[in-house]
Design an enzyme around this catalytic site. Structure first.
Site: not given
Ligand SMILES: *[C@@H]1O[C@H](CO)[C@@H](O)[C@H](O)[C@H]1NC(C)=O
Ligand SMILES: *[C@@H]1O[C@H](CO)[C@@H](O)[C@H](O)[C@H]1NC(C)=O
Ligand SMILES: *[C@@H]1O[C@H](CO)[C@@H](O)[C@H](O)[C@H]1NC(C)=O
Ligand SMILES: *[C@@H]1O[C@H](CO)[C@@H](O)[C@H](O)[C@H]1NC(C)=O
Ligand SMILES: *[C@@H]1O[C@H](CO)[C@@H](O)[C@H](O)[C@H]1NC(C)=O
Ligand SMILES: *[C@@H]1O[C@H](CO)[C@@H](O)[C@H](O)[C@H]1NC(C)=O
Ligand SMILES: *[C@@H]1O[C@H](CO)[C@@H](O)[C@H](O)[C@H]1NC(C)=O
Length: 635
Positions: A350-351, A353, A355-357, A373, A470
């Protein structure tokens, strides 16, 4: 002749545009391509362009056969052009680099006299740097060559007539949601995409690179002001060059598109030919020895079967420690997540980021849609607290919080499972220009109200205060009905202890961090309110909290503040709303945003007060002018 057609012809003639089908091409694989191959370059049966094979000290060239007329004959200006290609460098042995490859514009297809090895098949020691070469190259250089002033052994450079780059940078790509560049390894064997864009108007040459799974980043890796008039000749050829030295990596190009005076067509990444598997065909010689020894074959087969069983076990191996037993109900088995995401395959991505996928999945038994995630996590430190936090946050239930379902753990990897949100993250709707529709005012209002209510729950409606740390548009996810839900909480402690040195103690995202947080380093409900205020302004204005350098108001908050002080606050509202809103509502929400993002913590309302303000149950207090106010008055 049709009058419309003749008019078109006249326009074409006047503007000097000639309809040339060769000014544009797209190759998703090279099975049917018009390429001139030279040296050891070849096209493999499945359509890969393989620039170099395993013969040492050789060069390989591949050029588009049809020359380009890149210059306007009436004024000598070079036309804008744009190209995009996917390449992969498969080293002979892991981590042993060869010399690299280059995208080239050259007046001929042979590059006569060009040498292999460090010369990349482009130049030789006598003509290197000679302005009579008329060669422009984008090098993907994997060897540190001091003679050419290379910066390191993994860089991208712009070369004009020689191998001493006029601009170069470590191979890296811009990650949108954290606003930083992340290093890439050119010799990882992974396919990567490169874009080269030249604008004649700006006289700018941009080079952008990213892994194949990441769409074109908004910030180029290299951007150079260049007048190409003296480099480009009337007729030029475009293509690729690569060379081998003592090490023989395989340099592949998988797809390529080009366009003059426009944006190169996007490659269809799913239809590119696939790379040979890395381990395949490497040690044929040793295989022959195995074959000649019948007994050994038997042993090997047995060994392989055992290895297979061990690998199969290792594939699903996970880490389970004693302290984790109490969190069992929130723990997923790795096998379950592996199956749910079809083996974490690219199509489910999906994406990516900071810090990871994040992968989409479907739990095999319940058919629940989930998002997984994956966070690589080097140190064990803090893991216990993180898992504890995830487990306790999995018990939180609110319709404006993305439901945390649980976690799983393997060596060096933490996997966090969330409910799946079909419309993805809010920032895409605010900024991604490819989304056809923009959010209307009532949707934006609903999202702001939803996030406020989720945050109020975290701050005031639980036994223990939960600080989100965040809040930002990319952490707000949208469900099928475009309701906003706040996501990604509960990992703050992991980030605190994270191995990523750039994000040390102040957790948050640049642009949303309250001023006192940078001093004390302590996240509180008030620092959350600050970020929420920035978020509100972002949603109403449709602009990122930190602008491009050129903008007069670097910070969104400053810009809104200024407009409010000048009595024209409505001017900041997103132009895409086309004024389709009740001005009173917009003004109220902007003022709430200013109040929340006030530099003085004491001036900010609590989330309960924010809810009351949004509902009109509390009248808006004066916005104190201290701090930022005075500064602005003087300026
Ligand atoms: C070529 O240059 C002429 C003279 O400057 C200009 O009028 C024309 O628009 C240019 N053609 C193109 C295609 O840019
Ligand atoms: C590499 O390609 C060249 C030219 O096609 C060929 O002569 C050579 O045998 C090839 N080497 C290997 C190891 O395949
Ligand atoms: C370098 O290439 C040029 C042609 O571009 C050729 O004339 C020259 O002899 C070459 N020099 C060497 C040392 O190979
Ligand atoms: C990226 O690579 C460069 C050069 O090797 C290095 O100096 C830099 O520290 C790396 N950055 C990160 C974030 O690892
Ligand atoms: C190059 O990148 C800069 C900075 O992002 C951008 O302003 C410019 O429009 C880009 N130019 C081209 C030709 O892509
Ligand atoms: C670019 O270079 C050409 C020839 O060297 C020159 O005529 C032209 O004025 C230059 N353009 C700019 C914008 O510097
Ligand atoms: C991309 O390629 C795939 C597989 O060949 C095909 O199914 C799909 O329609 C293509 N997409 C586009 C946009 O051409």
């Amino acid at each position: 002749m049709d009058p419309k057609l003749s008019l078109l012809l006249v326009i074409c003639m006047l503007t000097g545009i000639t309809a040339n089908k060769y000014d544009e091409f797209t190759y998703n694989g090279f099975k049917r391509s018009e390429l001139y191959l030279d040296g050891i370059a070849e096209i493999t049966p499945n359509g890969l362009l393989r620039l170099t094979n395993t013969t040492r000290s050789q060069r390989g060239h591949a050029f588009h056969k049809v020359p380009l007329h890149l210059k306007n004959s009436s004024d000598g200006n070079v036309y804008s052009f744009s190209t995009c290609f996917v390449f992969a460098i498969l080293p002979e042995y892991p981590d042993v680099a060869g010399d690299g490859l280059a995208f080239v514009l050259s007046p001929n297809m042979e590059l006569p006299g060009a040498l292999p090895k460090q010369f990349l098949g482009l130049f030789n020691s006598t003509n290197n740097g000679n302005s009579a070469n008329h060669v422009l190259a984008i090098e993907l250089d994997t060897i540190l060559n001091i003679d050419f002033g290379d910066i390191n052994n993994n860089h991208v450079g712009i070369d004009v007539n020689g191998l001493r780059s006029i601009n170069a940078a470590t191979a890296s790509y811009f990650i949108e949601n954290i606003g930083e560049f992340k290093n890439l390894s050119l010799i990882s064997g992974e396919p990567m995409q490169v874009w080269v864009d030249y604008s004649n108007l700006e006289k700018k040459l941009n080079v952008t690179i990213s892994p194949m799974s990441v769409p074109k980043p908004s910030h180029p890796l290299l951007s150079s002001f260049m007048n190409l008039s003296s480099v480009i000749l009337d007729t030029m050829y475009i293509g690729f060059s690569a060379s081998t030295g003592s090490s023989v990596p395989s340099n592949y190009v998988l797809g390529w598109s080009f366009k003059m005076n426009g944006q190169a067509g996007a490659l269809n990444l799913s239809s590119l030919p696939s790379l040979p598997s890395k381990k395949h065909g490497r040690k044929l010689a040793s295989l022959i020895i195995w074959l000649s020894l019948g007994v050994v074959v038997f042993i090997t087969i047995t060994a392989f079967s055992i290895a297979y069983i061990i690998r199969r076990k290792a594939r699903y191996a996970e880490v389970l420690e004693e302290w984790e037993l109490e969190h069992r109900t929130h723990r997923f088995s790795y096998k379950e997540l592996f199956k749910a995401t079809k083996g974490f395959r690219e199509q489910n991505l999906l994406g990516v980021g900071g810090f990871g996928r994040v992968y989409k999945g479907e739990l095999p038994t319940s058919k629940t849609e989930i998002a997984v995630k994956t966070i690589s996590h080097g140190s064990k430190q803090g893991m216990r607290e993180v898992v504890g936090e995830i487990a306790s946050n999995s018990q939180l239930r609110h319709r404006n919080l993305v439901q945390l379902l649980g976690y799983s753990r393997r060596r060096g990897e933490l996997l966090v499972v969330y409910e799946f949100m079909s419309n993805g993250s809010l920032d895409k709707f605010l900024y991604d220009t490819s989304k056809p529709t923009t959010l209307c005012w009532s949707q934006r209002q609903n999202i702001i109200r939803g996030v406020a209510s989720g945050l109020l729950y975290l701050h005031e409606e639980l036994e223990q205060i939960v600080v989100h740390r965040d809040i930002k548009a990319s952490n707000v996810l949208l469900d099928g009905e475009m309701n906003g839900k706040l996501g990604d909480f509960g990992l703050s402690r992991l980030y605190d202890h994270g191995s990523d040195a750039q994000i040390t103690h102040v957790v948050g995202t640049f642009g949303y961090i309250a001023p006192e947080l940078t001093k004390t380093g302590r996240a509180t409900t008030r620092t959350d309110v600050f970020a929420f205020g920035v978020f509100i302004l972002e949603v109403v204005c449709g602009r990122r909290p930190i602008m491009q350098q050129e903008s007069p108001d670097l910070h969104l908050v400053d810009g809104v503040w200024r407009s409010w002080r000048s009595g024209v606050i409505l001017e900041v509202a997103d132009a895409r709303l086309e004024g389709d809103y009740n001005p009173k509502d917009v003004e109220l929400i902007l003022k709430i945003g200013l109040l929340c993002s006030h530099p003085a913590p004491a001036a900010r309302p609590t989330m309960r007060q924010v809810m009351q303000l949004l509902d009109g149950d509390l009248s808006l207090p004066e916005i104190p002018k201290d701090g930022r106010g005075e500064e602005l008055e003087e300026s």
